[in-house]
Design a protein around this motif. Structure first.
Motif, short mmCIF file in Angstrom:
data_model
loop_
_atom_site.label_atom_id
_atom_site.label_comp_id
_atom_site.label_asym_id
_atom_site.label_seq_id
_atom_site.Cartn_x
_atom_site.Cartn_y
_atom_site.Cartn_z
N MET A 1 0.84 -1.20 0.00
CA MET A 1 0.00 0.00 0.00
C MET A 1 0.88 1.26 0.00
SD MET A 1 -3.06 0.90 2.54
CE MET A 1 -4.54 0.96 1.63
N ASN A 2 0.44 2.19 -0.75
CA ASN A 2 1.21 3.43 -0.85
C ASN A 2 1.01 4.28 0.41
OD1 ASN A 2 2.49 5.70 -1.57
ND2 ASN A 2 1.05 6.29 -3.18
N ASN A 3 2.09 4.46 1.16
CA ASN A 3 1.95 5.24 2.39
C ASN A 3 2.34 6.70 2.24
OD1 ASN A 3 0.77 3.54 4.16
ND2 ASN A 3 2.70 2.54 4.74
N HIS A 4 2.73 7.06 1.05
CA HIS A 4 3.11 8.46 0.83
C HIS A 4 1.87 9.34 0.96
CE1 HIS A 4 4.73 11.99 -1.09
NE2 HIS A 4 3.68 12.00 -1.91
N ASN A 5 1.87 10.24 1.93
CA ASN A 5 0.71 11.10 2.09
C ASN A 5 1.16 12.54 2.31
OD1 ASN A 5 -1.47 12.60 3.16
ND2 ASN A 5 -2.54 10.69 3.64
N PRO A 6 1.13 13.33 1.24
CA PRO A 6 1.63 14.71 1.36
C PRO A 6 0.79 15.55 2.33
CG PRO A 6 0.61 14.33 -0.80
CD PRO A 6 0.66 13.01 -0.12
N VAL A 7 -0.47 15.17 2.54
CA VAL A 7 -1.33 16.00 3.40
C VAL A 7 -0.84 15.95 4.83
CG1 VAL A 7 -3.66 16.28 4.32
CG2 VAL A 7 -3.34 15.74 1.91
N ILE A 8 -0.63 14.72 5.35
CA ILE A 8 -0.24 14.61 6.75
C ILE A 8 1.13 15.25 6.97
CG2 ILE A 8 0.73 12.27 6.52
CD1 ILE A 8 -1.32 13.15 9.51
N ARG A 9 2.01 15.09 5.98
CA ARG A 9 3.34 15.68 6.09
C ARG A 9 3.24 17.21 6.18
NH1 ARG A 9 7.61 15.22 1.29
NH2 ARG A 9 5.85 16.37 0.42
N GLY B 264 -15.71 31.12 -1.98
CA GLY B 264 -14.55 30.90 -1.11
C GLY B 264 -14.83 29.78 -0.14
N TYR B 265 -15.99 29.83 0.49
CA TYR B 265 -16.34 28.78 1.45
C TYR B 265 -16.42 27.42 0.75
CZ TYR B 265 -18.23 26.44 5.48
OH TYR B 265 -18.38 25.59 6.53
N SER B 266 -17.09 27.41 -0.39
CA SER B 266 -17.21 26.16 -1.16
C SER B 266 -15.85 25.60 -1.51
CB SER B 266 -17.95 26.41 -2.47
OG SER B 266 -19.31 26.53 -2.24
N ASP B 267 -14.94 26.50 -1.97
CA ASP B 267 -13.61 26.03 -2.37
C ASP B 267 -12.87 25.41 -1.20
OD1 ASP B 267 -14.13 26.87 -4.86
OD2 ASP B 267 -12.74 28.57 -4.89
N VAL B 268 -12.96 26.07 -0.02
CA VAL B 268 -12.28 25.52 1.15
C VAL B 268 -12.87 24.14 1.47
CG1 VAL B 268 -11.82 25.83 3.61
CG2 VAL B 268 -11.77 27.80 2.09
N ALA B 269 -14.20 24.04 1.42
CA ALA B 269 -14.85 22.77 1.72
C ALA B 269 -14.40 21.69 0.74
CB ALA B 269 -16.36 22.94 1.66
N ILE B 270 -14.39 22.04 -0.54
CA ILE B 270 -14.00 21.07 -1.56
C ILE B 270 -12.53 20.69 -1.40
CG2 ILE B 270 -13.76 20.69 -4.06
CD1 ILE B 270 -16.17 22.67 -4.37
N GLY B 271 -11.70 21.70 -1.07
CA GLY B 271 -10.27 21.46 -0.89
C GLY B 271 -9.99 20.55 0.30
N ILE B 272 -10.63 20.82 1.44
CA ILE B 272 -10.42 19.98 2.62
C ILE B 272 -10.90 18.56 2.31
CG2 ILE B 272 -11.13 19.57 5.01
CD1 ILE B 272 -11.12 22.52 5.49
N ALA B 273 -12.06 18.47 1.65
CA ALA B 273 -12.58 17.16 1.29
C ALA B 273 -11.56 16.41 0.43
CB ALA B 273 -13.91 17.30 0.56
N ARG B 274 -10.97 17.12 -0.49
CA ARG B 274 -9.98 16.52 -1.39
C ARG B 274 -8.81 15.95 -0.59
NH1 ARG B 274 -9.61 17.71 -7.18
NH2 ARG B 274 -7.88 16.46 -7.91
N TRP B 275 -8.37 16.73 0.41
CA TRP B 275 -7.27 16.28 1.27
C TRP B 275 -7.65 15.02 2.06
CZ3 TRP B 275 -4.40 20.84 4.14
CH2 TRP B 275 -3.57 21.49 3.22
N LEU B 276 -8.94 14.85 2.28
CA LEU B 276 -9.38 13.69 3.07
C LEU B 276 -9.82 12.55 2.15
CD1 LEU B 276 -11.37 15.67 5.75
CD2 LEU B 276 -9.07 14.74 5.93
N GLY B 277 -9.59 12.73 0.87
CA GLY B 277 -9.87 11.65 -0.06
C GLY B 277 -11.26 11.67 -0.67
N PHE B 278 -11.96 12.80 -0.55
CA PHE B 278 -13.31 12.90 -1.13
C PHE B 278 -13.30 13.87 -2.30
CE2 PHE B 278 -13.91 11.48 3.14
CZ PHE B 278 -15.04 10.67 3.12
N THR B 279 -13.98 13.52 -3.36
CA THR B 279 -14.11 14.44 -4.48
C THR B 279 -15.52 15.03 -4.47
OG1 THR B 279 -12.62 13.03 -5.69
CG2 THR B 279 -13.79 14.70 -6.96
#
Lengths: 451, 546
Positions: A1-9, B264-279
């Motif tokens: 599994m790819n553990n590279h995660n730029p977000v957490i870093r 702006g709010y939408s973008d932040v929400a979409i961006g954070i979601a993206r960081w958490l693996g959600f599109t």
């Protein structure tokens, strides 16, 4: 599994740096405003008081206002809210007794006129505040009519008490015009040509049968000229520096004048009943009141003769609070006292009342707070009243003191605008009501002394 | 040594009415770091990860709106149970009844919290009923999660979606903290399948998320807040005090503010979601670029306009037929138009009637030209959708009026298209036409914003009057002298709109791997800019006289 995660870093590195920088800011002496606003620990940590460099206020009050001690007077009365004071230590003594006596006479005989000139800045623009005072006083002591109306004003369209139509050609000479123009106490003089007109309807009079005397107020004009007033050609004679000529006295509440001579300085129109209380609104936005010193004494005396006043109110101050950090307003005492003295000399029968600035707020470090210097400005304004033996009314305390404009603007429904300067029509009506009640308190005090 | 403030420390964890949690609170930095660490540690334990996410989302909600978090939980339970019941029932009538219960529950809740006082004041005004307004606070985000609940149960009813099997899946869909306060409105069929996917983030996900978060915060916290506090509020609060030019810039300024705030709010929400693996799909696509009002609604608050299309416009009959709801709202629309013309604007009876008739002609003409009966209902259904869409934005007549104006705009544009023959015909392909149409569309949208922002009709009318009749070019130098920063910021927002939508993707593609240091520097650059603007000296209003 790819553990590279730029977000957490990224989040961990940034968090660590951000937290360290925030913590560090508590240990170093110098502080940097943009960072102070965003550091992360402000809720959990306090700087050691010894560490906070004691910083002298940038502009300390240069010297406290000198108040001459007088045995029968108590200067600190200026602090009272909703009270008109002449600083008399004897609480049974009414303020402005001469005015109260005239009001009492009017009330008992229903004859005569008590005229009030209310000067102010944008706070009373559009007849705000004064329309309430006028309505309440006329309800109590009789009288109708909106009083003085200038030919043109920037907010005429939104003034509730009149409706107006005015041609474009008028030339407006005012306090803002360079030189020393000969102005009326409104701060304006208007010049119109043959094709110009102004038409004003007094909407403050609700009863259509009420007789209203409609006059034109104007300056010197060497030869007799004619104007068209409500479709009647009328001769206008202007021998004096200030003239007042009745154009009609009937149940019509409108006046239209046209066909003017561009050498005739027109000051305005006036709508007044034969008896009762008349309140004239003299608003001029952006001024501090010292502009009134430009007015010619001969003009003032002529007005006192032809167009007497029993009470002159000055409500200024907010335009001195244009910089958030100003603390020292002693200069205003030096600049405005001569104005009061001049009016006192020219209007010997009139009471003079100084109304303090209302509250105004600025954003300090992102937080809305009342202007830091506001207490000292109110004190200086009170000292002017005290020094010139005039009366004083503390509008700032009446509003509720510090933070009141913020609370007024943020309440629902709001009482003030979000510029945190101007009470809106609801707020102004409230201030008018308080002012009226303060006057009535003195009036009842006066009638008690008669018993 | 600094002193530790124990009370302040513990107070941080509780809901504070005066300081509700938003993305710009210092607390959010701790919240997000703690959440992300836990989420990352348990990334492979799907169930634990989900519970952590639910917990943090509900806690965020609590910090943002206090006890109202209970409403989200209750409505999640109700809709979870009902949707499963709808799914497992074969009986069509029972399905329908369950759906009605769900719709009534969700709309009932929304109506109670959002519209009770509006209808009280309306009935007081119309019938002099003399009801007292109730002391009801509006729960944060209720307009958004109510719509999400509705679309979910309706989709299940339509057989387009299998309901979530686990309650925590549904709870997370509803309470997902990035989009909780101001959207976007997320659809369950897009979102729920992503909940239990492996957590993997590519460099591109990170870069795109970073860009969306930082640019979104920049739009919301710097541009929107600065313009609002230092200019727009002054003018909109009392337009009569200001000149026409100041009023006009206030309208442009507000156009920038509302765009920056919402997108702006939408973008932040979409961006954070993206960081958490959600599109989550884009919500705003440079809307002021639009060269027609129809295009505007394809670019503005896309999640809302597509929701309204799927769950309001189409059920009403879409472009095929009308319904009694359409009839009711069309009648209401024309009655209100008549009232506005005759009472508010003071037009004569005949003129008001003629204007109403003209509006009716605009709506009817397309179907007459095309000789189709269905076309007739298209416009009335569109009008009804915009009317109710306006009301969704806030409980006041102004919002209804705003929505209706857009409805009329859409009708006129439809007619124009029919008369001039389609979107791509002849002159319409020319640059000049596109530019001109863009300017007209933008100004129409701005005109509508006046009603959206002004506190009542009188304020809006005063503003329009000032712009129309209190104009003097001489004001410019004093105006610009005081407000140059405001003018630059408005210009910046407009320039942002001229950049093609895919520019950032192109840039990110070119720099495949950007070092961490660059991101860190960019982030702190933003944070300090924010700090600078937060402490920047206030721009004070000037009161021009001429």
């Amino acid at each position: 599994m790819n553990n590279h995660n730029p977000v957490i870093r990224f989040v961990l590195v940034t968090f660590f740096l951000y937290l360290s920088a925030s913590l560090l800011s508590y240990y170093i002496k110098t502080s940097w405003r943009p960072f102070n606003n965003i550091e992360l620990l402000s809720e959990c940590l306090k700087k050691d008081s010894a560490q906070v460099a004691v910083k002298a206020p940038e502009k300390a009050e240069e010297k406290p206002v000198v108040i001459e001690k007088m045995a029968s007077k108590n200067f600190n009365l200026y602090l009272s809210a909703k009270t008109i004071t002449d600083f008399n230590a004897d609480s049974a003594h009414p303020s402005m007794p001469a005015l109260m006596q005239k009001l009492h006479q009017l009330k008992t005989t229903k004859k005569g006129k008590v005229r009030i000139a209310y000067f102010g800045d944008s706070m009373i623009e559009g007849d705000l505040l004064t329309q309430t005072i006028r309505k309440l006083l006329q309800g109590e002591f009789g009288g109708s009519g909106v009083g003085f109306v200038p030919v043109a004003s920037p907010v005429a369209k939104f003034r509730q008490t009149i409706s107006t139509g005015v041609s474009e050609g008028w030339q407006d000479i005012s306090f803002k015009t360079p030189g020393k123009p000969n102005l009326y106490i409104s701060g304006h003089a208007f010049y119109g040509g043959a094709s110009d007109y102004v038409s004003i309807t007094d909407k403050s009079v609700k009863d259509s049968t009420t007789l209203i005397e409609k006059s034109i107020l104007f300056g010197r004009c060497d030869s007799t000229t004619t104007i068209n007033a409500n479709n009647h050609i009328t001769d206008i004679k202007g021998p004096a520096i200030f003239n007042r000529q009745v154009l009609s006295n009937d149940a019509s509440h409108s006046l239209r004048i046209s066909g003017l001579d561009n050498k005739l300085p027109v000051y305005g129109l006036s709508f007044e009943s034969e008896n009762g209380v008349i309140v004239d609104n003299f608003s001029f936005r952006g001024i501090t009141g010292i502009e009134l010193n430009k007015l010619d004494s001969n003009m003032l005396s002529a007005i006192a003769q032809n167009n007497h006043y029993d009470l002159i109110v000055f409500q200024y101050g907010v335009n001195m609070l244009f910089r958030p950090d100003d603390m020292n307003f002693n200069w205003y005492n030096r600049a405005f006292s001569p104005v009061v003295k001049k009016f006192k000399a020219c209007f010997p029968d009139a009471e003079i009342l100084m109304v303090s600035t209302a509250d105004r707020a600025f954003r300090y470090e992102g937080q809305l707070e009342s202007a830091h210097g506001i207490d000292s400005l109110v004190k200086v304004q009170a000292s002017i009243a005290y020094g010139t033996k005039s009366s004083f009314y503390n509008q700032f305390a009446t509003m509720g003191g510090r933070q009141s404009i913020v609370n007024w603007a943020d309440s629902t429904p709001s009482l003030a605008n979000k510029d945190y300067v101007h009470p809106n029509f609801r707020g102004a009506a409230l201030l008018g009501q308080y002012f009226y009640e303060a006057m009535m308190k003195e009036y009842h005090q006066y009638t008690r002394t008669l018993r | 040594m600094p002193i530790f403030n124990t009370e302040g420390f513990f107070h941080q964890f509780l809901y504070d009415e005066k300081n509700p949690l938003l993305f710009n609170n210092g607390f959010f930095v701790f919240f997000f770091t703690a959440f992300l660490c836990l989420y990352y540690i348990f990334r492979n334990k799907i169930a634990v990860r989900r519970y952590i996410f639910c917990f943090f989302s509900l806690y965020f909600f609590y910090k943002a709106s206090g006890a109202f978090v209970g409403l989200v939980i209750i409505s999640a339970i109700v809709d979870f149970v009902l949707s499963n019941a709808i799914f497992s029932t074969a009986h069509q009538l029972k399905k329908r009844l369950l759906l009605i219960v769900s719709v009534m529950f969700n709309l009932g809740m929304l109506f109670y919290f959002k519209y009770t006082n509006f209808f009280i004041s309306l009935s007081n005004e119309l019938f002099h009923a003399g009801f007292h307004p109730l002391n009801i606070l509006l729960p944060v985000g209720i307009s958004f999660y109510t719509f999400e609940n509705l679309s979910y149960t309706i989709d299940v009813y339509r057989g387009e979606l299998e309901p979530a099997r686990k309650f925590s899946d549904y709870l997370l869909f509803l309470s997902f903290f990035p989009k909780l306060v101001m959207g976007p409105i997320v659809r369950a069929h897009d979102f729920v399948p992503q909940i239990n996917k492996p957590y993997q983030i590519s460099d591109n996900d990170f870069a795109k998320g970073f860009y969306l978060i930082v640019s979104g915060l920049f739009k919301k916290l710097i541009i929107s807040d600065y313009l609002t506090l230092n200019y727009v509020n002054y003018i909109f609060d009392d337009p009569a005090r200001y000149t026409g030019m100041e009023n006009l810039f206030a309208v442009y300024g507000y156009a920038a503010v509302i765009y920056c705030d919402f997108s702006g709010y939408s973008d932040v929400a979409i961006g954070i979601a993206r960081w958490l693996g959600f599109t989550i799909p884009t919500n705003f696509l440079s809307p002021y670029q639009s060269s027609s009002i129809t295009e505007f609604w394809r670019r503005w608050h896309i999640s809302l306009s597509s929701w309204l299309k799927d769950y309001l416009y189409i059920p009403l009959g879409g472009n095929r037929k009308g319904s009694w709801v359409t009839l009711f709202f069309t009648a209401l629309f024309f009655t209100s138009c008549y009232f506005i013309f005759s009472s508010l604007l003071g037009f004569a009876v005949w003129l008001s009637a003629v204007l109403c008739l003209a509006l009716l002609v605009i709506f009817i003409l397309p179907s007459v030209i095309k000789r189709s009966k269905g076309g007739l209902s298209t416009n009335f259904n569109l009008m009804t959708t915009m009317f109710l869409g306006g009301l969704w934005h806030g409980a006041s007549l102004n919002f209804i009026f705003w929505g209706s104006l857009h409805g009329v705009g859409l009708g006129i544009h439809k007619l124009w298209m029919i008369i001039t023959g389609g979107e791509d015909s002849g002159v319409k392909r020319s640059r000049l036409y596109k530019m001109l149409a863009g300017i007209i569309t933008f100004h129409f949208v701005c005109f509508c914003w006046i009603f959206f922002k002004a506190s009542d009709f009188n304020t809006a009318a005063a503003m329009i009057h000032q712009i129309g009749f209190d104009w003097d070019w001489k004001v410019w130098s004093a105006f610009f002298g005081n407000y140059h920063n405001i003018v630059y910021m408005i210009l910046l927002v407009m320039v942002m709109h001229l950049i093609p939508d895919n520019t950032i993707d192109k840039i990110l593609l070119r720099f495949k791997r950007i070092p961490l240091l660059v991101y860190v520097l960019l982030f702190f650059g933003f944070v300090l800019t924010y700090g600078y603007f937060k402490s920047a000296e206030q721009v004070l209003p000037i009161y021009l006289q001429f």
